[in-house]
Design a protein around this motif. Structure first.
Motif, PDB file in Angstrom:
ATOM      1  N   UNK A  59       2.250  -1.989  -7.325  1.00 38.35           N
ATOM      2  CA  UNK A  59       1.197  -1.538  -8.224  1.00 38.35           C
ATOM      3  C   UNK A  59       0.713  -2.734  -9.044  1.00 38.35           C
ATOM      4  N   UNK A  60      -0.559  -3.029  -8.951  1.00 44.52           N
ATOM      5  CA  UNK A  60      -1.134  -4.180  -9.646  1.00 44.52           C
ATOM      6  C   UNK A  60      -1.767  -3.794 -10.978  1.00 44.52           C
ATOM      7  N   UNK A  75      -7.249  -8.590  -2.120  1.00 44.74           N
ATOM      8  CA  UNK A  75      -6.042  -9.326  -2.523  1.00 44.74           C
ATOM      9  C   UNK A  75      -4.877  -8.345  -2.642  1.00 44.74           C
ATOM     10  N   UNK A  76      -5.122  -7.207  -3.246  1.00 44.43           N
ATOM     11  CA  UNK A  76      -4.080  -6.178  -3.394  1.00 44.43           C
ATOM     12  C   UNK A  76      -3.661  -5.671  -2.017  1.00 44.43           C
ATOM     13  N   UNK A  77      -4.633  -5.459  -1.137  1.00 39.05           N
ATOM     14  CA  UNK A  77      -4.328  -5.004   0.220  1.00 39.05           C
ATOM     15  C   UNK A  77      -3.498  -6.051   0.965  1.00 39.05           C
ATOM     16  N   UNK A  78      -3.824  -7.319   0.782  1.00 40.74           N
ATOM     17  CA  UNK A  78      -3.079  -8.414   1.408  1.00 40.74           C
ATOM     18  C   UNK A  78      -1.599  -8.345   1.001  1.00 40.74           C
ATOM     19  N   UNK A  79      -1.344  -8.214  -0.291  1.00 46.20           N
ATOM     20  CA  UNK A  79       0.027  -8.189  -0.788  1.00 46.20           C
ATOM     21  C   UNK A  79       0.761  -6.888  -0.459  1.00 46.20           C
ATOM     22  N   UNK A  80       0.046  -5.871  -0.029  1.00 49.22           N
ATOM     23  CA  UNK A  80       0.675  -4.590   0.269  1.00 49.22           C
ATOM     24  C   UNK A  80       0.696  -4.246   1.754  1.00 49.22           C
ATOM     25  N   UNK A  81       0.437  -5.207   2.634  1.00 49.02           N
ATOM     26  CA  UNK A  81       0.391  -4.937   4.072  1.00 49.02           C
ATOM     27  C   UNK A  81       1.719  -5.212   4.780  1.00 49.02           C
ATOM     28  N   UNK A  82       2.260  -6.396   4.600  1.00 51.52           N
ATOM     29  CA  UNK A  82       3.466  -6.833   5.319  1.00 51.52           C
ATOM     30  C   UNK A  82       4.372  -7.620   4.389  1.00 51.52           C
ATOM     31  N   UNK A  83       5.660  -7.623   4.740  1.00 46.55           N
ATOM     32  CA  UNK A  83       6.597  -8.607   4.204  1.00 46.55           C
ATOM     33  C   UNK A  83       6.578  -9.732   5.219  1.00 46.55           C
ATOM     34  N   UNK A 103      10.355  -9.810   0.392  1.00 44.10           N
ATOM     35  CA  UNK A 103      11.065  -8.727  -0.291  1.00 44.10           C
ATOM     36  C   UNK A 103      11.901  -9.277  -1.447  1.00 44.10           C
ATOM     37  N   UNK A 104      11.903  -8.582  -2.523  1.00 50.10           N
ATOM     38  CA  UNK A 104      12.608  -8.925  -3.761  1.00 50.10           C
ATOM     39  C   UNK A 104      11.954 -10.077  -4.514  1.00 50.10           C
ATOM     40  N   UNK A 105      10.884 -10.645  -3.946  1.00 49.87           N
ATOM     41  CA  UNK A 105      10.148 -11.668  -4.684  1.00 49.87           C
ATOM     42  C   UNK A 105       9.264 -10.900  -5.655  1.00 49.87           C
ATOM     43  N   UNK A 106       9.512 -11.073  -6.903  1.00 54.82           N
ATOM     44  CA  UNK A 106       8.868 -10.280  -7.930  1.00 54.82           C
ATOM     45  C   UNK A 106       7.391 -10.609  -8.065  1.00 54.82           C
ATOM     46  N   UNK A 107       6.602  -9.593  -8.335  1.00 57.62           N
ATOM     47  CA  UNK A 107       5.173  -9.783  -8.609  1.00 57.62           C
ATOM     48  C   UNK A 107       5.005 -10.649  -9.853  1.00 57.62           C
ATOM     49  N   UNK A 108       6.080 -10.768 -10.629  1.00 62.99           N
ATOM     50  CA  UNK A 108       6.058 -11.588 -11.841  1.00 62.99           C
ATOM     51  C   UNK A 108       5.760 -13.053 -11.527  1.00 62.99           C
ATOM     52  N   UNK A 109       6.282 -13.559 -10.417  1.00 62.61           N
ATOM     53  CA  UNK A 109       6.007 -14.953 -10.065  1.00 62.61           C
ATOM     54  C   UNK A 109       4.530 -15.133  -9.723  1.00 62.61           C
ATOM     55  N   UNK A 110       3.923 -14.131  -9.090  1.00 61.33           N
ATOM     56  CA  UNK A 110       2.482 -14.212  -8.809  1.00 61.33           C
ATOM     57  C   UNK A 110       1.697 -14.117 -10.119  1.00 61.33           C
TER      58      UNK A 110
END
Length: 176
Positions: A59-60, A75-83, A103-110
């Motif tokens: 969730x962005x 951009x949101x679709x890109x981040x929500x398509x594949x690991x 996986x487990x890479x937090x959206x916080x780093x982005x």
């Protein structure tokens, strides 16, 4: 987006199967969920990986609220398509490496990357960074129309390289 990525990863696998198996190897990172890892860590501390379609959606909304913007839907679709660990290739004369989604890479780093970009651009996010070009240019998405551009920060210039992320991924070549 998933179709474009599926096509890209199929092409990447074909080329890897021709003997370029490094296309699906990355340095092992214990902070990454083993969901994408295949096999064991080798003697050089590398491990094979595979792309995995995402089931959980990031969730962005809070990120957008925090930044005071709406992030372009592509951009949101890109981040929500594949690991995946790597998505790179050539377009025109440019080597492009897009952000990995681990996986487990937090959206916080982005979020931190976006904040740094915003701070360097007069506190505005007219473009959203999504990768890097081989000569140090930034791969960005125009937050208005979704086109993908190369940004030369020092010259304050932009070059459109694709009408969108999906089209960029579809046209990336894995060999020069």
């Amino acid at each position: 987006m998933k179709e474009a990525m599926n096509h890209y990863f199929s092409l990447r696998k074909e080329i890897a199967d021709e003997g370029l198996d490094f296309l699906f190897k990355i340095p092992f990172d214990e902070d990454v969920d083993s969901l994408i890892y295949v096999g064991e860590v080798d003697e050089d501390e590398y491990i094979s990986w595979r792309p995995v379609k995402k089931k959980d959606i990031n969730d962005f909304k809070s990120l957008e609220e925090n930044l005071g913007i709406r992030i372009h839907p592509s951009v949101i679709e890109y981040f929500n398509s594949y690991w995946f660990a790597d998505l790179d290739g050539f377009i025109k004369d440019h080597y492009i490496k897009l952000e990995s989604v681990l996986p487990k890479a937090d959206i916080e780093s982005y979020r931190n990357m976006l904040m740094g970009y915003k701070n360097n651009h007069n506190n505005k996010l007219e473009h959203i960074p999504i990768g890097i070009e081989g000569n140090g240019l930034i791969v960005v998405v125009d937050n208005e129309n979704g086109s993908v551009k190369l940004e030369d920060f020092e010259r304050n210039s932009f070059e459109v390289i694709s009408e969108g992320i999906k089209q960029l991924i579809t046209t990336l070549r894995l060999k020069r």
